[in-house]
Write a protein that holds these residues in place. Structure first.
Motif, PDB file in Angstrom:
ATOM      1  N   PHE A 348       0.816  -1.215   0.000  1.00  0.00           N
ATOM      2  CA  PHE A 348       0.000   0.000   0.000  1.00  0.00           C
ATOM      3  C   PHE A 348       0.858   1.277   0.000  1.00  0.00           C
ATOM      4  CE2 PHE A 348      -2.639  -3.426   1.712  1.00  0.00           C
ATOM      5  CZ  PHE A 348      -3.606  -3.445   0.725  1.00  0.00           C
ATOM      6  N   LYS A 349       2.134   1.100  -0.346  1.00  0.00           N
ATOM      7  CA  LYS A 349       3.040   2.232  -0.574  1.00  0.00           C
ATOM      8  C   LYS A 349       3.095   3.183   0.617  1.00  0.00           C
ATOM      9  CE  LYS A 349       3.066   1.770  -5.473  1.00  0.00           C
ATOM     10  NZ  LYS A 349       2.108   0.644  -5.586  1.00  0.00           N
ATOM     11  N   ILE A 350       3.383   2.623   1.762  1.00  0.00           N
ATOM     12  CA  ILE A 350       3.518   3.407   2.984  1.00  0.00           C
ATOM     13  C   ILE A 350       5.020   3.516   3.290  1.00  0.00           C
ATOM     14  CG2 ILE A 350       2.903   3.531   5.450  1.00  0.00           C
ATOM     15  CD1 ILE A 350       0.551   1.618   4.711  1.00  0.00           C
ATOM     16  N   SER A 351       5.421   4.642   3.871  1.00  0.00           N
ATOM     17  CA  SER A 351       6.855   4.862   4.075  1.00  0.00           C
ATOM     18  C   SER A 351       7.442   3.888   5.098  1.00  0.00           C
ATOM     19  CB  SER A 351       7.094   6.295   4.549  1.00  0.00           C
ATOM     20  OG  SER A 351       6.542   6.452   5.828  1.00  0.00           O
ATOM     21  N   ILE A 352       8.734   3.617   4.953  1.00  0.00           N
ATOM     22  CA  ILE A 352       9.421   2.656   5.815  1.00  0.00           C
ATOM     23  C   ILE A 352      10.627   3.338   6.446  1.00  0.00           C
ATOM     24  CG2 ILE A 352      10.726   0.484   5.838  1.00  0.00           C
ATOM     25  CD1 ILE A 352       9.000  -0.378   3.407  1.00  0.00           C
ATOM     26  N   THR A 353      10.696   3.345   7.770  1.00  0.00           N
ATOM     27  CA  THR A 353      11.839   3.954   8.453  1.00  0.00           C
ATOM     28  C   THR A 353      12.590   2.910   9.261  1.00  0.00           C
ATOM     29  OG1 THR A 353      10.440   5.892   8.741  1.00  0.00           O
ATOM     30  CG2 THR A 353      12.532   5.859   9.952  1.00  0.00           C
ATOM     31  N   ASN A 354      13.867   2.769   8.968  1.00  0.00           N
ATOM     32  CA  ASN A 354      14.704   1.832   9.724  1.00  0.00           C
ATOM     33  C   ASN A 354      15.146   2.492  11.032  1.00  0.00           C
ATOM     34  OD1 ASN A 354      16.383  -0.144  10.547  1.00  0.00           O
ATOM     35  ND2 ASN A 354      17.941   0.147   8.956  1.00  0.00           N
ATOM     36  N   VAL A 355      14.911   1.824  12.148  1.00  0.00           N
ATOM     37  CA  VAL A 355      15.318   2.428  13.416  1.00  0.00           C
ATOM     38  C   VAL A 355      16.349   1.581  14.178  1.00  0.00           C
ATOM     39  CG1 VAL A 355      13.277   3.865  13.742  1.00  0.00           C
ATOM     40  CG2 VAL A 355      13.263   1.502  14.580  1.00  0.00           C
ATOM     41  N   ILE A 356      16.855   0.538  13.520  1.00  0.00           N
ATOM     42  CA  ILE A 356      17.840  -0.305  14.213  1.00  0.00           C
ATOM     43  C   ILE A 356      19.069  -0.488  13.338  1.00  0.00           C
ATOM     44  CG2 ILE A 356      18.315  -2.619  15.116  1.00  0.00           C
ATOM     45  CD1 ILE A 356      15.302  -2.741  15.828  1.00  0.00           C
ATOM     46  N   LYS A 357      20.230  -0.248  13.934  1.00  0.00           N
ATOM     47  CA  LYS A 357      21.486  -0.465  13.240  1.00  0.00           C
ATOM     48  C   LYS A 357      22.085  -1.758  13.795  1.00  0.00           C
ATOM     49  CE  LYS A 357      25.949   1.652  13.316  1.00  0.00           C
ATOM     50  NZ  LYS A 357      26.624   2.920  13.630  1.00  0.00           N
ATOM     51  N   THR A 358      22.277  -2.735  12.905  1.00  0.00           N
ATOM     52  CA  THR A 358      22.859  -3.989  13.367  1.00  0.00           C
ATOM     53  C   THR A 358      24.350  -3.928  13.131  1.00  0.00           C
ATOM     54  OG1 THR A 358      22.692  -5.089  11.249  1.00  0.00           O
ATOM     55  CG2 THR A 358      20.766  -5.196  12.651  1.00  0.00           C
ATOM     56  N   VAL A 359      25.072  -4.730  13.881  1.00  0.00           N
ATOM     57  CA  VAL A 359      26.524  -4.744  13.752  1.00  0.00           C
ATOM     58  C   VAL A 359      26.921  -5.254  12.372  1.00  0.00           C
ATOM     59  CG1 VAL A 359      28.617  -5.849  14.582  1.00  0.00           C
ATOM     60  CG2 VAL A 359      26.930  -4.969  16.197  1.00  0.00           C
ATOM     61  N   LYS A 360      26.245  -6.293  11.951  1.00  0.00           N
ATOM     62  CA  LYS A 360      26.583  -6.918  10.671  1.00  0.00           C
ATOM     63  C   LYS A 360      26.250  -6.011   9.496  1.00  0.00           C
ATOM     64  CE  LYS A 360      25.939 -11.783  11.768  1.00  0.00           C
ATOM     65  NZ  LYS A 360      24.902 -12.795  11.777  1.00  0.00           N
TER      66      LYS A 360
END
Length: 843
Positions: A348-360
RNA sequence: GCGAGCGUGCUGAAAUUGGUAAACAGACAGGACUUAAAAUCCUGCGGGCGGUAACGCCCUUGUGGGUUCAAGUCCCACCGCUCGCACCA
């Protein structure tokens, strides 16, 4: 020449046990032992599963009785339920009569197995003697607030025409009918099992004699999760949406709100045709939803405020993947860290925000990322930035509490137990509706509210609703007209307390009395199929807690030890067209299977079922080979918790063995059944070996039975009989050994043992004897066999005196085989010596 | 997808919990009895090699690694099967 005729002797002894009431249980000073098998539904005929279940319980009951326990081993009938009603409709007869005839037939069948049951305590849930008390319990629970009525979408079984509890829906289908379950809105009675979610979960830890598997299943079913509730304000409306989440720390990744079509927000859209169609579509499929199903949405055009980002608003959707029954029926969508939300947002074309930074994977790694690992760090999250996930979770919950925008919350998957059934053949619910619609429980003096017999089954729908007069009544307080509740109780309600009634089966003025419960409860060993791991066992655990709240003095956990027995399986065959063929009609020739001339495909061994045509009727087996053969076979091959492979060859071989034993022991034997002792000191070396063997058998057989290792217990008995059948032993030892054998096997083959004892002139009953004791000296024999190893590989078995040390063993080794001794000792690096077990020469 | 469990002869299985792998059975094969069959009894029965033989040696618990004097059992990875839960936020 065939002397063993079980048909004659079994009937004889069964009659005597019943006439003399040898299994009647009374309270006394002895230690009690309550063994119970799950009571059967009276379908008309017992099946192999029953035979196995009751044999296992009976061996245990007889064992404890011989061990001087006061044993309670009762039997009853789970006799309300659909099959009776369906049979009544199909054949135009009375459900009660059908049930009673089935009970009478099955009782005969159970008695033909020779079960040591106290038949004086027989109960039947469809009898008003039983359900009268159940109605009282209903009222108590209602008054305590543990039963309530509510309108809700429920699981509707369109074949059985009734509502089902969540636990009774398996893979989206009715547990009994197999029909695909639909959602339907109805006013229903519920038991508040969720009031005990935490207790039912925590107390699993104390059930140390329950199989781990069952505990795990219950744990998963109750489904604990730790999280938070967040309140979202709807923009420009006086409304809020409460959301449950286990990942509150991902709040800065929230990009939408999704709610179930059953969520109260739906009230705003009732006039909307498009929404109605959407809702219907969702409800139709919602009893059977899985991960792969397409995500559907209905935009509400509403927005909510983000709790921590000023000016930011999130759109609100109805979505098919949000369940009303869990949490609040509403979620916040965080597409970056939840697979479902991700699918939804993409579609449904909704925005996506990444809030986690993984080590890998650093920022911008592959999404969605739903894992949680120790070193993951929050990003794009304002005051949560740079915190580890676990710290962020704590921080955000504190912030929610401080700002009044949410709170810490624990969620459970467990939902309240719907107990209304729109059927005739069940316990009437003791409630009336007054003319003003108010609910009133029936007064105790009016109990039981009996089911009417004069019902019309020809019309569709619930016969109690259709009945001309039954539901019309008057309120006992006001005298005004009233209507009876026409729903009846789920039969799992009946079976949730029957184990208590067995303690006081005859008492008239209450369900059970304290003295009986105090003495007999809890059930020490409870034996039944794994299929009840959640349903019946969870309900019963709930019931005992709920009744405690109503001031009944009963233990919190009804079943101390639980044994879940496996299924009885049998080979299956199909022809090329896929039609099942009975194994009995299959011929094996040149490595292939045939039915007449047609070649068959051998399937795998499966649970006996009519549809696969691999059922064997226990009645026929008992008729031909006798109950003792059937009993012995049932426990010989596999341990109880594992599936049992049915084999007619196994039955024949078991029968052959009993014939041999019977013939042999029918000869002139002087059993010493009462004393069961022999002076071991007078025996010669050879005899002493036999004597020792007999005594170690007593010991290990007893240990095996105690821990339900029946298959190895039987193996030990056979070893014993093999040993003493073939050797010539002096007559005292001979008589003694066979006496022990007869007493040990008597808990498995009670008729045969009793008959042999009786033929030898013994006129008491074996079931009244004490269990044989063993000579402790035999268990600490003077010699042991030690393994001699070179580099951990066996070289020799060496008989040495008990408890000797390394040097002495080596001395004996040299005496025994000096060549090997020299070989082993030469250039040895290390010697590992374990007393009485092993000596290992490491080179 | 998540959780639990399992994998040993032709078959059901056993192995005192890390210490003799295959107890006890079933099926099968051979033999005895019998005119014959059934029943019954006896013998054999994981694989390979050596020996006329008694016997001896080696290999073997789904696959591959590891720990250990010693692994069916403990650890890691993989393969296969069974069960339970599953859009549970």
């Amino acid at each position: 020449m065939q002397n063993y005729h079980p048909q004659k002797i079994e009937k004889k002894w069964q009659a005597r046990w019943i006439n003399e009431k040898v299994n009647a249980a009374h309270i006394c000073d002895k230690e009690k032992f309550y063994v119970l098998e799950m009571f059967p539904y009276p379908s008309g005929k017992i099946h192999m599963g029953h035979l196995r279940n009751y044999t296992i319980g009976d061996v245990v009951a007889r064992f404890f009785k011989n061990n001087n326990f006061n044993v309670l081993h009762p039997m009853g009938w789970d006799s309300f339920g659909m099959p009776a009603e369906n049979a009544a409709i199909e054949n135009n007869l009375s459900a009660r009569k059908w049930t009673e005839e089935n009970i009478s037939n099955m009782k005969k069948q159970l008695q033909s197995i020779g079960l040591a049951i106290d038949w004086n305590r027989e109960i039947s849930t469809c009898s008003d003697e039983y359900y009268k008390h159940q109605q009282k319990l209903f009222i108590d629970l209602y008054n305590k607030g543990l039963i309530y009525k509510k309108d809700s979408y429920v699981n509707w079984d369109p074949v059985d025409n009734t509502v089902l509890a969540n636990e009774q829906v398996i893979d989206g289908r009715g547990w009994r009918s197999g029909a695909i379950v639909e959602k339907k809105k109805l006013s229903q009675w519920f038991l508040k099992i969720t009031a005990f979610s935490k207790e039912l979960l925590d107390d699993l830890k104390g059930l140390d004699e329950w199989p781990e598997k069952v505990k795990t299943m219950q744990k998963n079913w109750i489904g604990y999760s730790d999280g938070a509730e967040i309140i979202f304000k709807v923009v420009n409306k006086n409304l809020e949406i409460k959301v449950f989440t286990t990942r509150p720390e991902t709040i800065f990744g929230a990009s939408f709100i999704a709610v179930s079509v059953e969520h109260e927000l739906n009230l705003l859209f009732n006039h909307d045709k498009g929404f109605q169609i959407f809702r219907e579509k969702c409800l139709k499929n919602q009893s059977r939803i899985d991960n792969e199903d397409e995500k559907l949405s209905f935009p509400t055009k509403l927005f909510v405020e983000h709790p921590f980002i000023k000016e930011k608003t999130l759109p609100v959707f109805f979505a098919n993947y949000v369940l009303m029954d869990y949490g609040n029926g509403a979620i916040f969508g965080c597409p970056a860290h939840d697979n479902r939300d991700y699918d939804f947002a993409k579609k449904f074309k909704i925005s996506i925000t990444n809030v986690i930074k993984t080590v890998k994977k650093n920022e911008g790694g592959e999404l969605p990322y739903s894992g949680i690992s120790e070193n993951d760090i929050m990003i794009n999250s304002e005051f949560l930035n740079d915190l580890k996930i676990s710290e962020a979770k704590k921080t955000i919950i504190n912030k929610l509490i401080k700002t009044g925008k949410g709170k810490k919350k624990i969620g459970f998957k467990l939902r309240d137990w719907g107990i209304s059934r729109q059927r005739y053949w069940g316990c009437p619910i003791p409630v009336i509706y007054k003319e003003d619609g108010e609910i009133q429980t029936v007064s105790e003096s009016e109990l039981p509210i009996k089911l009417p017999d004069d019902i019309d089954l020809s019309k569709p729908g619930n016969p109690l609703v259709n009945h001309s007069s039954w539901k019309k009544t008057k309120c006992s307080i006001t005298g005004l007209n009233a209507t009876r509740e026409t729903d009846t109780l789920d039969t799992f309600f009946d079976s949730s307390w029957y184990y208590l009634r067995f303690c006081s089966p005859k008492i008239k003025d209450k369900p059970f009395n304290e003295e009986d419960i105090n003495y007999w409860m809890p059930v020490d060993h409870y034996i039944g199929g794994i299929e009840h791991a959640i349903l019946h066992l969870l309900y019963s655990r709930f019931f005992s807690r709920a009744l405690k709240e109503c001031n009944y003095k009963i233990p919190k956990e009804p079943f101390k030890k639980l044994i879940t027995q496996g299924m009885v399986c049998h080979e299956t065959f199909k022809n090329k067209k896929g039609k099942w063929i009975e194994p009995g009609e299959v011929v094996f020739k040149n490595g292939k299977y045939y039915h007449n001339t047609e070649e068959l495909i051998k399937g795998r061994s499966e649970k006996m079922s009519k549809s696969k045509k691999n059922v064997v009727d226990p009645d026929e087996i008992i008729e031909i080979y006798g109950a003792d053969t059937a009993r012995l076979f049932m426990i010989s091959d596999s341990p109880p918790e594992r599936d049992l492979e049915w084999s007619i060859d196994g039955i024949k071989a078991t029968h052959k063995y009993l014939c041999k034993i019977f013939d042999f022991l029918s000869k002139d034997l002087k059993f010493v059944l009462d004393t069961g002792k022999l002076d071991g000191k007078k025996l010669n070396e050879f005899e002493k070996n036999i004597y020792t063997f007999v005594n170690t058998t007593i010991y290990s057989f007893t240990e095996d039975i105690k821990s339900y290792r029946f298959n190895t217990a039987v193996a030990k008995l056979r070893e014993l009989s093999n040993k003493i059948l073939t050797r010539g032993i002096c007559s005292d030892l001979f008589d003694y050994s066979w006496s022990i054998f007869l007493r040990l096997i008597s808990i498995i083959t009670p008729h045969l043992s009793q008959e042999i004892a009786s033929k030898s002139g013994y006129n008491k009953l074996l079931c009244d004897l004490d269990w044989p004791s063993y000579d402790k000296l035999c268990l600490t024999s003077k010699n042991v066999k030690m393994v001699v190893q070179k580099n951990g590989k066996k070289k020799l078995l060496l008989e040495v005196p008990m408890d000797i040390d390394q040097d002495e063993v080596i001395k004996i080794l040299f005496n025994h085989n000096s060549k090997l001794g020299i070989e082993l000792k030469t250039s040895v690096k290390k010697i590992i010596f374990i007393k009485n077990k092993i000596i290992n020469f490491v080179k």
